[in-house]
Design an enzyme around this catalytic site. Structure first.
Site, PDB file in Angstrom:
ATOM      1  N   ASP A  30       0.809  -1.224   0.000  1.00  0.00           N
ATOM      2  CA  ASP A  30       0.000   0.000   0.000  1.00  0.00           C
ATOM      3  C   ASP A  30       0.840   1.271   0.000  1.00  0.00           C
ATOM      4  O   ASP A  30       0.404   2.309   0.484  1.00  0.00           O
ATOM      5  CB  ASP A  30      -0.942  -0.009   1.210  1.00  0.00           C
ATOM      6  CG  ASP A  30      -0.183  -0.053   2.533  1.00  0.00           C
ATOM      7  OD1 ASP A  30      -0.603   0.658   3.481  1.00  0.00           O
ATOM      8  OD2 ASP A  30       0.808  -0.792   2.636  1.00  0.00           O
ATOM      9  N   ARG A  39      11.093   4.162  -3.563  1.00  0.00           N
ATOM     10  CA  ARG A  39      11.562   2.799  -3.831  1.00  0.00           C
ATOM     11  C   ARG A  39      12.053   2.698  -5.270  1.00  0.00           C
ATOM     12  O   ARG A  39      13.100   2.137  -5.566  1.00  0.00           O
ATOM     13  CB  ARG A  39      10.425   1.783  -3.641  1.00  0.00           C
ATOM     14  CG  ARG A  39       9.769   1.828  -2.301  1.00  0.00           C
ATOM     15  CD  ARG A  39      10.517   1.010  -1.249  1.00  0.00           C
ATOM     16  NE  ARG A  39      10.018   1.353   0.076  1.00  0.00           N
ATOM     17  CZ  ARG A  39       8.930   0.823   0.624  1.00  0.00           C
ATOM     18  NH1 ARG A  39       8.234  -0.087  -0.012  1.00  0.00           N
ATOM     19  NH2 ARG A  39       8.535   1.229   1.814  1.00  0.00           N
ATOM     20  N   LYS A 142      -6.473  -0.423   6.658  1.00  0.00           N
ATOM     21  CA  LYS A 142      -5.309  -0.189   7.503  1.00  0.00           C
ATOM     22  C   LYS A 142      -5.154   1.293   7.793  1.00  0.00           C
ATOM     23  O   LYS A 142      -5.398   2.134   6.928  1.00  0.00           O
ATOM     24  CB  LYS A 142      -4.059  -0.730   6.803  1.00  0.00           C
ATOM     25  CG  LYS A 142      -2.805  -0.566   7.657  1.00  0.00           C
ATOM     26  CD  LYS A 142      -1.560  -0.449   6.814  1.00  0.00           C
ATOM     27  CE  LYS A 142      -1.015   0.965   6.817  1.00  0.00           C
ATOM     28  NZ  LYS A 142       0.249   1.046   6.048  1.00  0.00           N
ATOM     29  N   GLU A 183      -2.958  -0.251  13.728  1.00  0.00           N
ATOM     30  CA  GLU A 183      -1.488  -0.207  13.675  1.00  0.00           C
ATOM     31  C   GLU A 183      -0.911   0.937  14.512  1.00  0.00           C
ATOM     32  O   GLU A 183      -0.804   2.068  14.022  1.00  0.00           O
ATOM     33  CB  GLU A 183      -1.008  -0.081  12.220  1.00  0.00           C
ATOM     34  CG  GLU A 183       0.522  -0.056  12.109  1.00  0.00           C
ATOM     35  CD  GLU A 183       1.034   0.028  10.662  1.00  0.00           C
ATOM     36  OE1 GLU A 183       0.203  -0.015   9.733  1.00  0.00           O
ATOM     37  OE2 GLU A 183       2.260   0.168  10.483  1.00  0.00           O
ATOM     38  N   GLU A 185       2.342   2.023  15.504  1.00  0.00           N
ATOM     39  CA  GLU A 185       3.769   1.734  15.369  1.00  0.00           C
ATOM     40  C   GLU A 185       4.616   2.601  16.290  1.00  0.00           C
ATOM     41  O   GLU A 185       4.582   3.830  16.209  1.00  0.00           O
ATOM     42  CB  GLU A 185       4.246   1.936  13.921  1.00  0.00           C
ATOM     43  CG  GLU A 185       5.775   1.800  13.805  1.00  0.00           C
ATOM     44  CD  GLU A 185       6.301   1.734  12.382  1.00  0.00           C
ATOM     45  OE1 GLU A 185       5.523   1.945  11.435  1.00  0.00           O
ATOM     46  OE2 GLU A 185       7.517   1.479  12.227  1.00  0.00           O
ATOM     47  N   LYS A 225      -1.663  -4.648  14.237  1.00  0.00           N
ATOM     48  CA  LYS A 225      -0.381  -4.608  13.513  1.00  0.00           C
ATOM     49  C   LYS A 225       0.599  -3.790  14.348  1.00  0.00           C
ATOM     50  O   LYS A 225       0.697  -2.565  14.184  1.00  0.00           O
ATOM     51  CB  LYS A 225      -0.559  -3.990  12.118  1.00  0.00           C
ATOM     52  CG  LYS A 225       0.753  -3.899  11.325  1.00  0.00           C
ATOM     53  CD  LYS A 225       0.491  -3.618   9.827  1.00  0.00           C
ATOM     54  CE  LYS A 225       1.794  -3.301   9.080  1.00  0.00           C
ATOM     55  NZ  LYS A 225       1.638  -3.289   7.610  1.00  0.00           N
ATOM     56  N   SER A 266       7.298  -4.753   9.862  1.00  0.00           N
ATOM     57  CA  SER A 266       8.724  -5.104   9.889  1.00  0.00           C
ATOM     58  C   SER A 266       9.602  -3.916  10.222  1.00  0.00           C
ATOM     59  O   SER A 266      10.766  -4.097  10.563  1.00  0.00           O
ATOM     60  CB  SER A 266       9.150  -5.738   8.552  1.00  0.00           C
ATOM     61  OG  SER A 266       8.622  -4.998   7.461  1.00  0.00           O
ATOM     62  N   GLY A 267       9.061  -2.694  10.164  1.00  0.00           N
ATOM     63  CA  GLY A 267       9.844  -1.507  10.497  1.00  0.00           C
ATOM     64  C   GLY A 267      11.076  -1.458   9.625  1.00  0.00           C
ATOM     65  O   GLY A 267      10.998  -1.661   8.423  1.00  0.00           O
ATOM     66  N   SER A 295       2.694  -8.728   8.368  1.00  0.00           N
ATOM     67  CA  SER A 295       2.108  -7.771   7.432  1.00  0.00           C
ATOM     68  C   SER A 295       3.299  -6.943   6.985  1.00  0.00           C
ATOM     69  O   SER A 295       3.553  -5.849   7.506  1.00  0.00           O
ATOM     70  CB  SER A 295       1.036  -6.898   8.087  1.00  0.00           C
ATOM     71  OG  SER A 295       0.589  -5.912   7.162  1.00  0.00           O
ATOM     72  N   ARG A 298       8.362  -3.669   3.093  1.00  0.00           N
ATOM     73  CA  ARG A 298       9.759  -3.739   2.687  1.00  0.00           C
ATOM     74  C   ARG A 298      10.355  -5.126   2.913  1.00  0.00           C
ATOM     75  O   ARG A 298      11.096  -5.634   2.080  1.00  0.00           O
ATOM     76  CB  ARG A 298      10.580  -2.695   3.454  1.00  0.00           C
ATOM     77  CG  ARG A 298      10.329  -1.280   3.014  1.00  0.00           C
ATOM     78  CD  ARG A 298      10.993  -0.272   3.931  1.00  0.00           C
ATOM     79  NE  ARG A 298      10.222  -0.038   5.156  1.00  0.00           N
ATOM     80  CZ  ARG A 298      10.672   0.687   6.187  1.00  0.00           C
ATOM     81  NH1 ARG A 298      11.882   1.226   6.148  1.00  0.00           N
ATOM     82  NH2 ARG A 298       9.920   0.867   7.257  1.00  0.00           N
ATOM     83  N   TYR A 358       6.304   7.590   5.559  1.00  0.00           N
ATOM     84  CA  TYR A 358       5.682   6.883   4.431  1.00  0.00           C
ATOM     85  C   TYR A 358       5.262   7.889   3.363  1.00  0.00           C
ATOM     86  O   TYR A 358       4.752   8.944   3.679  1.00  0.00           O
ATOM     87  CB  TYR A 358       4.442   6.137   4.912  1.00  0.00           C
ATOM     88  CG  TYR A 358       4.780   4.767   5.454  1.00  0.00           C
ATOM     89  CD1 TYR A 358       5.723   4.626   6.462  1.00  0.00           C
ATOM     90  CD2 TYR A 358       4.169   3.634   4.957  1.00  0.00           C
ATOM     91  CE1 TYR A 358       6.035   3.375   6.952  1.00  0.00           C
ATOM     92  CE2 TYR A 358       4.469   2.380   5.463  1.00  0.00           C
ATOM     93  CZ  TYR A 358       5.405   2.248   6.455  1.00  0.00           C
ATOM     94  OH  TYR A 358       5.698   1.016   6.945  1.00  0.00           O
TER      95      TYR A 358
END
Lengths: 358, 358
Positions: A30, A39, A142, A183, A185, A225, A266-267, A295, A298, A358
């Site tokens: 996403d 990326r 999410k 989520e 984080e 998450k 996964s951070g 989930s 990367r 992000y």
């Protein structure tokens, strides 16, 4: 009723449970247009729609990959894209037993008066947007809240504000048929030790579940998450077994058994690290009343992106690389992963970016 | 650390886990002098120390009963009493593999501005008292918070105030080596249905666990003593399977897996009702990461009291009646109670007293 039981209740419970199927997990694909741009530039690929479509097609059509997945989180643009054969991605995923999900938050904004803390926006017209996404085939959503560890962080304001945002988002999703992935984080940035991360994670999760209860969210129709509990990015690494222990203890202290599954982010962990940590958690002999799965964004795509480099002739190789990570993580959800099976150097590369936005 | 690490941490964890041993439960024999007076007067027995001592000796020396118990909650007077042979009760219990516990709250007081709601007192000097009780052999404590259901009850104030009191009490106990039993009792009084009770129970428990987290209580070294989820006392009864379903679901939504055991209070239920409900919960096929057991007062002693009537010549028969209830409840913790316990006189009798005050 303490929990809101709307017309979608049974479906929400079923969907959440399916996503938490042992042996499966979520591909977080996403990335917003801006983020996927970063990326792409790292592999010298132009950030245009056709390339974004090509990447996602590469991932979704990788032979053998979809059975390892129960869900894929999509960005809005992707929800309406098709394969080169003209089949909507959403249909392709559904036909292969993978539930389409949708990122619904609109990024973070600063909390004035704090030391760089943020809250997440996206509540305005969220109900209407969820309805549209449901019609388009999405069945889960999410929303990413972000907290950081510092001398006086996370502050009480940041915790309350982000917990409340997550709770309002969650109940609006459930009103409109989407399973909310919650989520919160806690970023790895910092020089703190694993105990500090554990303490903060427990405090944050406790506040999140209080807020979900206050807002009448049906926990059986949600997923969590969270970050894994690890030392800060500037601190020395520890073994997967240590991460597993601190993480599972933190979850046992805060996440009610009614939650069917926990899907870790996964951070900044490398592909291999993330898999090994997840594996260690599933091997841990401690009672865990929710499934523990992935989930990953990367940590599922990094080496695949490199192998592809945007070139058509590399697609098969890239897909084979992607399958390796999918299988590895599927095994990890069952505690069966054998480290070093892939041997790819890219898989061990840290994906940590300081202050990652992000 | 999110939870504070007491020097007694390992001991607290071991004791809490032991109390939750399947097949065992708690005898709540901590009636204050005033309360035991009401029980004694119902069987025409004078409320003098020797009678109070005689009753507790009857219970603790019942052959075969102690193996069904992991703990007994005592009132302060009883903690220092001895059997007729001169053996301290505390030693009799310990030798029988039963942990002595102590009631530490000092009763309820009104919350002004509410409609008859209360808070519990007893925090002053609690640390010192806990130290003394630990020296006397106690290894766990109990504090009863009381809430009620009404059109506007439980109010946000009552919930927060009682949750706060429980959390402070729990932290102080852990500092001093006593496992805190956290008891947020929602009275059964009223004409509400089981859904309403479920809603109130979930709200109250969520607030309790938030407060415990805020106060850094180590959940692995605590126990929960909640009400079962039932219809109000003025509503129609439901089957044990229904009580079981609503109760366990409420716990799944609020009680973290780190809590080793849930030891139900019996409220105004008859001996047989309480046992059947506990049995049904243990037969339920659903996620239960904590053991489900009993901490019964009236529901273990009612028929025993009647059979005894304060007379030496009735002791043996009274002890037989007590053993029947102990065994029945021990079986109920394993979900194997067949409902065939010879019902002693009064075993099926409701023990509900409107607006019961201890």
């Amino acid at each position: 009723m303490s929990a809101f039981v709307g017309k979608y209740a049974d479906e929400l419970i079923k969907t959440a449970k399916y996503i938490a199927t042992p042996g499966k997990g979520i591909l977080a694909a996403d990335e917003s247009t801006g983020t996927i741009g970063k990326r792409f530039s790292s592999i010298n690929v132009e950030n245009i729609e056709s390339n974004r479509q090509a990447l996602r097609e590469l991932l979704f059509t990788s032979p053998g990959a979809l059975p390892c997945l129960s869900g894929v989180i999509l960005f809005e643009e992707t929800l309406y894209q098709k394969t080169s054969d003209g089949k909507p991605f959403v249909e392709f995923l559904q036909e292969n037993g993978v539930i389409p999900g949708i990122k619904v938050d609109k990024g973070v904004v600063d909390l004035a008066g704090t030391n760089g803390e943020t809250t997440t926006q996206g509540l305005d017209s969220l109900g209407a947007r969820c309805q549209e996404y449901y019609k388009a085939g999405a069945r889960f959503a999410k929303w990413r809240a972000v907290l950081k560890i510092g001398a006086t962080e996370p502050s009480e304001l940041s915790i309350q504000e982000n917990a409340k945002g997550l709770a309002r988002y969650a109940i609006i999703c459930q009103e409109n048929g989407l399973v909310p992935i919650v989520e919160p984080e806690v970023l790895t940035d910092g020089s703190h030790d694993i105990k500090k991360c554990a303490a903060v994670t427990e405090t944050v999760l406790s506040a999140v579940y209080k807020a979900l209860n206050d807002h009448h969210v049906l926990l059986e129709g949600t997923l969590l998450k969270p970050n894994m509990v690890t030392p800060g990015s500037d601190s020395a690494k520890v073994a997967p077994e240590v991460i597993a222990e601190y993480t599972v203890i933190a979850l046992r202290r805060t996440v009610p058994p009614a939650v069917p599954g926990i899907v870790f982010l996964s951070g900044g962990q490398s592909e291999e690290e993330a898999t090994q940590n997840l594996n260690a958690m599933n091997k841990l002999e401690l009672l865990k009343p929710w499934t523990l799965t992935f989930s990953f964004g990367r940590a599922l795509q990094q080496s695949t992106l490199k192998a592809w480099g945007g070139k058509k002739e590399n697609v098969a190789k890239a897909q084979a690389t992607f399958l390796v990570r999918c299988k590895a993580n599927s095994d990890a959800t069952l505690g069966k992963y054998v480290a070093g099976a892939s041997g790819d150097s890219a898989a061990s590369e840290s994906l940590f970016v300081k202050g990652y936005s992000y | 650390m999110a939870s504070f690490t007491s020097k007694y941490a390992d001991e607290l964890i071991a004791n809490a886990a032991y109390i939750g041993t399947p097949g065992k439960g708690i005898l709540a024999a901590d009636e204050s002098t005033g309360t035991i007076g009401k029980r004694l007067s119902s069987i025409n027995v004078e409320n003098v120390e020797s009678n109070r001592r005689a009753l507790r000796e009857l219970l603790f020396t019942t052959s075969g009963a102690l193996p069904c118990l992991s703990g007994v909650i005592l009132f302060e007077e009883t903690l220092y009493q001895k059997s007729s042979k001169g053996t301290p009760f505390v030693d009799i219990l310990k030798e029988g593999g039963v942990l002595p516990g102590i009631k530490v709250d000092k009763g309820t007081v009104s919350l002004p501005g509410t409609n008859g709601e209360t808070t519990t007192q007893g925090l002053d000097g609690l640390g010192e008292r806990c130290k003394k009780y630990y020296e006397a052999g106690a290894r766990f404590a109990k504090w009863r918070a009381v809430l009620k259901i009404g059109p506007n009850e439980p109010s946000e104030l009552a919930i927060r105030e009682n949750a706060y009191g429980l959390a402070r009490y729990a932290a102080i106990c852990q500092e001093n080596g006593l496992v805190p039993i956290v008891e947020p009792e929602i009275l059964v009084d009223g004409s509400h249905d089981i859904q309403k009770c479920a809603e109130a129970t979930e709200r109250v428990l969520a607030a309790c666990y938030k407060a415990l987290s805020d106060h850094h209580v180590m959940l692995e070294g605590t126990l929960l003593k909640p009400n079962m989820v039932t219809p109000g006392s003025e509503s129609g009864k439901v089957a044990p399977e229904v009580v079981a379903e609503y109760t366990v679901r409420a716990l799944q939504r609020t009680v973290p897996a780190a809590v080793p055991a849930v030891v139900f209070l019996s409220g105004g239920q008859s001996e047989e009702e309480a046992t059947r409900n506990l049995n049904a919960m243990n037969q339920l096929k659903t996620k239960k990461p904590w053991s489900l057991s009993f901490s019964f007062g009236r529901a273990l002693q009612q028929s025993t009291l009647k059979t005894w009537g304060g007379k030496e010549e009735n002791v043996k028969k009274a002890q037989e009646a007590f053993l029947v209830r102990c065994k029945a409840n021990s079986e109920a913790t394993l979900g194997v109670y067949k409902g065939d316990a010879q019902l002693g006189e009064g075993a099926a009798e409701s023990l509900h007293v409107k607006d019961y005050k201890y």
